[in-house]
Write an enzyme that holds these catalytic residues in place. Structure first.
Site, PDB file in Angstrom:
ATOM      1  N   ALA A 117      35.955  32.715  33.964  1.00  0.00           N
ATOM      2  CA  ALA A 117      36.631  34.000  33.766  1.00  0.00           C
ATOM      3  C   ALA A 117      38.145  33.844  33.890  1.00  0.00           C
ATOM      4  CB  ALA A 117      36.122  35.033  34.771  1.00  0.00           C
ATOM      5  N   TYR A 118      38.588  33.083  34.873  1.00  0.00           N
ATOM      6  CA  TYR A 118      40.025  32.904  35.080  1.00  0.00           C
ATOM      7  C   TYR A 118      40.655  32.201  33.891  1.00  0.00           C
ATOM      8  CZ  TYR A 118      44.427  31.768  37.383  1.00  0.00           C
ATOM      9  OH  TYR A 118      45.762  31.672  37.700  1.00  0.00           O
ATOM     10  N   CYS A 119      40.030  31.110  33.436  1.00  0.00           N
ATOM     11  CA  CYS A 119      40.591  30.357  32.316  1.00  0.00           C
ATOM     12  C   CYS A 119      40.584  31.196  31.041  1.00  0.00           C
ATOM     13  CB  CYS A 119      39.807  29.064  32.106  1.00  0.00           C
ATOM     14  SG  CYS A 119      40.013  27.852  33.434  1.00  0.00           S
TER      15      CYS A 119
END
Length: 297
Positions: free
Chosen positions: A152-154
């Site tokens: 999700a962060y990437c």
């Protein structure tokens, strides 16, 4: 350029209560800027605002709430005037395998890091157009190369980079400049929390020398402040990360080879599991999101 190009300029920072946002607020205030500090940790924002040597307005708002951000922009305009720079810094992170991730928590990371940045731009673009201002999107090393356990962060940071590039092309003819910041690892509570999970720690330390270094938040803030002063199109922290840009195509197979070999043993024999939202900022976001859900019911 004057000796202090930011003196008396109004700058908005989202995610300003802690970490890079707070460090940037202190650095911009040192350079004479007047600040609007946005975030959903009201008491922390108030303390930070009171500690700064220049005028600072604390505004409690969730960047995923577009209506609330519009109100916040009006409040900033009424109290300080039209901002000439906006830094979209608000961000959260959660680690763990995608297959077992909680869909709502995964989506929240996307909402804060990507959609929240777009909401921020939408709310303040009228001001930046009027002032021929500058919008700085804080992306990440993760925008340049994705890693396992941080889907999700990437995805959100790569999306934020693409959004900023699109916005840059759309508003250049109106005199608005848009930049993207690519900080690597900064010493924030989010990164310190990530270091407590063996898989995430090993992902960092297996990176090449220089990339894996954790930099002081204040040092990163100096580079970000300089980018605001210069209306930079891109800022890389450390600076040599710009050399990675033309080699982005080569990163996925390298990461795949590393993960396939090492990922099964990185969690010291325990099943790889979700970290939850990382750090004090992540906990504050979880609490704020739960409070919003409660009000809607």
């Amino acid at each position: 350029m004057t000796a202090n190009p930011l003196r008396d300029r109004i700058v908005v920072i989202t995610g300003a209560a802690r970490g890079l946002g707070a460090a940037l607020a202190r650095e911009l205030a040192r350079r004479g800027a007047r600040l609007a500090l946005l975030g959903h940790e009201g008491p922390e924002l108030d303390v930070l605002a009171a500690s700064l040597p220049t005028t600072a307005l604390a505004v409690e708002v969730d960047v995923t709430d577009s209506s609330a951000l519009d109100e916040a922009a009006g409040h900033v305009r009424g109290r300080l005037g039209r901002p000439s720079a906006v830094v979209a810094n608000a961000g959260i992170a959660e680690g763990g395998p995608f297959a077992t991730s909680d869909p709502a928590s995964w989506r929240r990371v996307i909402d804060v890091n990507l959609t929240g940045s777009a909401h921020t731009a939408r709310a303040f673009l009228p001001d930046l157009t009027a002032t021929a201002g500058y919008f700085l999107q804080v992306a990440s090393l993760a925008s340049l190369g994705a890693t396992p356990m941080m889907s999700a962060y990437c995805a959100s940071k790569a999306g934020a980079e693409a959004f900023a590039h699109t916005l840059q092309a759309e508003v250049a003819h109106e005199g608005v400049a848009v930049g993207v910041a690519y900080p690597a690892w900064a010493d924030t509570d989010m990164i310190r929390a990530a270091e407590g999970f063996p898989a995430l720690h090993n992902l960092r330390v297996r990176m090449p020398p220089g990339v894996r270094t954790i930099h002081p938040a204040d040092a990163v803030a100096v580079r970000l402040a300089r980018a605001v002063e210069r209306r930079s199109t891109a800022v890389y922290i450390p600076a040599w990360l710009r050399l990675v840009q033309p080699l982005r195509w080569a990163l996925p197979p390298v990461v795949l080879r590393l993960a396939r070999h090492d990922l099964p043993r990185w969690d010291t024999g325990h099943p790889l599991s979700a970290t939850g939202r990382l750090g004090a900022g992540g906990r504050a976001d979880r609490a704020a999101a739960a409070q919003d859900d409660g009000r809607q019911r």
